[in-house]
Write a protein that holds these residues in place. Structure first.
Motif, mmCIF file in Angstrom:
data_model
loop_
_atom_site.group_PDB
_atom_site.id
_atom_site.type_symbol
_atom_site.label_atom_id
_atom_site.label_comp_id
_atom_site.label_asym_id
_atom_site.label_seq_id
_atom_site.Cartn_x
_atom_site.Cartn_y
_atom_site.Cartn_z
ATOM 1 N N THR A 146 0.821 -1.216 0.000
ATOM 2 C CA THR A 146 0.000 0.000 0.000
ATOM 3 C C THR A 146 0.855 1.266 0.000
ATOM 4 O O THR A 146 0.335 2.353 -0.220
ATOM 5 C CB THR A 146 -0.922 0.037 1.231
ATOM 6 O OG1 THR A 146 -0.119 0.062 2.407
ATOM 7 C CG2 THR A 146 -1.823 -1.183 1.269
ATOM 8 N N GLU A 147 2.159 1.135 0.249
ATOM 9 C CA GLU A 147 3.023 2.314 0.330
ATOM 10 C C GLU A 147 3.510 2.802 -1.034
ATOM 11 O O GLU A 147 4.079 3.893 -1.127
ATOM 12 C CB GLU A 147 4.233 2.008 1.220
ATOM 13 C CG GLU A 147 3.845 1.733 2.661
ATOM 14 C CD GLU A 147 4.963 1.052 3.448
ATOM 15 O OE1 GLU A 147 6.142 1.324 3.183
ATOM 16 O OE2 GLU A 147 4.641 0.226 4.321
ATOM 17 N N VAL A 163 -4.773 -2.124 -4.868
ATOM 18 C CA VAL A 163 -3.930 -0.919 -4.850
ATOM 19 C C VAL A 163 -3.106 -0.852 -6.128
ATOM 20 O O VAL A 163 -2.780 -1.881 -6.727
ATOM 21 C CB VAL A 163 -2.972 -0.909 -3.619
ATOM 22 C CG1 VAL A 163 -3.762 -0.787 -2.325
ATOM 23 C CG2 VAL A 163 -2.063 -2.131 -3.582
ATOM 24 N N LEU A 197 -3.207 -7.472 -0.577
ATOM 25 C CA LEU A 197 -3.876 -6.225 -0.972
ATOM 26 C C LEU A 197 -3.534 -5.797 -2.399
ATOM 27 O O LEU A 197 -4.074 -4.787 -2.888
ATOM 28 C CB LEU A 197 -3.529 -5.101 0.015
ATOM 29 C CG LEU A 197 -4.018 -5.305 1.461
ATOM 30 C CD1 LEU A 197 -3.534 -4.168 2.356
ATOM 31 C CD2 LEU A 197 -5.546 -5.396 1.519
ATOM 32 N N LYS A 240 1.989 -7.604 2.885
ATOM 33 C CA LYS A 240 0.569 -7.361 2.588
ATOM 34 C C LYS A 240 0.256 -7.581 1.112
ATOM 35 O O LYS A 240 -0.530 -6.830 0.524
ATOM 36 C CB LYS A 240 0.143 -5.944 3.028
ATOM 37 C CG LYS A 240 0.498 -5.611 4.485
ATOM 38 C CD LYS A 240 -0.140 -4.310 4.945
ATOM 39 C CE LYS A 240 0.422 -3.868 6.296
ATOM 40 N NZ LYS A 240 -0.122 -2.597 6.789
#
Lengths: 219, 219
Positions: B141-142, B171, B167, B164
């Protein structure tokens, strides 16, 4: 001894922040300082506001990163004045860097200057950049414990953006605990729920930004 | 002048890190230092390894945070020795803090000591804590730009966890660009794709940890 050194650095920063603030007053510029962990979505929040348009409010942007001009290049696509500060590995922006960046911006064509700080929940907090308001950004993937573990940012924020709320169905994030954490530190600070991909809260974010510029103009 | 102060601090840190390393050698302890942005999932990675079990490798944990004992409480549930360091707002761990924490751990009952640093992609990088290996963690997510914008961590990491990965469907994250970024800085560093919620890569993560302890034992 160590504390003394830190105080000297902070005092030098505060002295220069006064000069920065005087420049902002001279040109009628309102400035906001965006602080978050790396990858919380600060640049996308700025891009989203620029896409929406700010009804005549003229935007300028200063991007802070340890390396690269990636973020400034993203912003430049929206045809607004932007300066990239590279800290060469440094962990936060200081007012001296902002003062230098001002020389590269058309100050008489800017109403609202958005500074995106280096991605870091700790170090930027102690350094006044001459801003009028601070925006704290936390994305839901980071966990609801952030205000408890990193309280200092939330003490000084004028608004808190809870970002990437479209990911809430996929991550274990307790919104109520997050709110309690933030409001336990600063009871009245507004918390905006935003998703730049789905559009949630974007109108409120844009209106808050416009309000920052209006406030400056009306003073 | 400023650089001189920084060098003195770093030299003091390195001198104490030698003492820490000597203690580790004396007790046959292997130490790893986990570094990431806030909320990348370091604590959950440790919890997941403890849940899996490490086949007789005895774990100890040091948790670093600006405030609270939340992370240490999470780890203590697994009945392993754990010490929380609170930096009182400080942005990274230093070897002096680790040295003090060692006095509160049963060193003769630990094979592998996991230090979870303060969530920060910048400041912890310059501070040797006496570790054998460094783990860099980035969650999807970063954004894939992190190795480009924050290269120094990736220069010194022994392994990179892309966390992660469950995800990824939700994203905009370019895995290839991320890999290119990491391997442009350090061509041979392994990159593990991990999801603690779905189980991807957990076996490899646990095996890597066990290998760290084995290496120490065999020397």
């Amino acid at each position: 001894m160590k504390v003394d050194v830190v105080q000297k650095v902070l005092k030098a920063n505060d002295d220069i922040a006064k000069l920065v603030r005087a420049r902002f007053d001279e040109y009628g510029i309102s400035c906001i300082n965006m602080i978050s962990a790396p990858g919380s979505g600060k640049t996308t929040l700025i891009e989203t506001a620029l896409k929406q348009g700010l009804s005549g409010v003229r935007i300028g942007v200063i991007e802070g990163d340890p390396e690269t001009t990636r973020d400034a290049e993203r912003i430049a696509k929206y045809d607004v004045p932007v300066v990239q500060i590279n800290t060469a590995g440094g962990c936060h922006l200081e007012s001296q860097l902002v003062l230098q960046a001002l020389d590269k911006l058309p100050l008489d064509a800017i109403d609202l200057l958005i500074i995106e700080n280096v991605g870091n929940l700790v170090c930027p907090v102690g350094f006044d950049l001459g801003e009028k308001s601070r925006v704290a950004v936390v994305s839901v993937t980071e966990g609801q414990d952030k205000p408890f573990k990193y309280p200092r940012l939330f003490q000084t924020a004028n608004i808190v953006i809870l970002n990437k709320v479209d990911l809430l169905p996929y991550v274990p994030f307790d919104v109520e605990e997050f709110k309690q954490g933030v409001h336990g530190i600063q009871p009245d600070v507004p918390i905006l729920h935003v998703s730049c991909t789905q559009g949630d809260g974007v109108e409120q974010w844009v209106n808050w930004l416009k309000g920052q510029a209006d406030k400056q103009t009306n003073e």
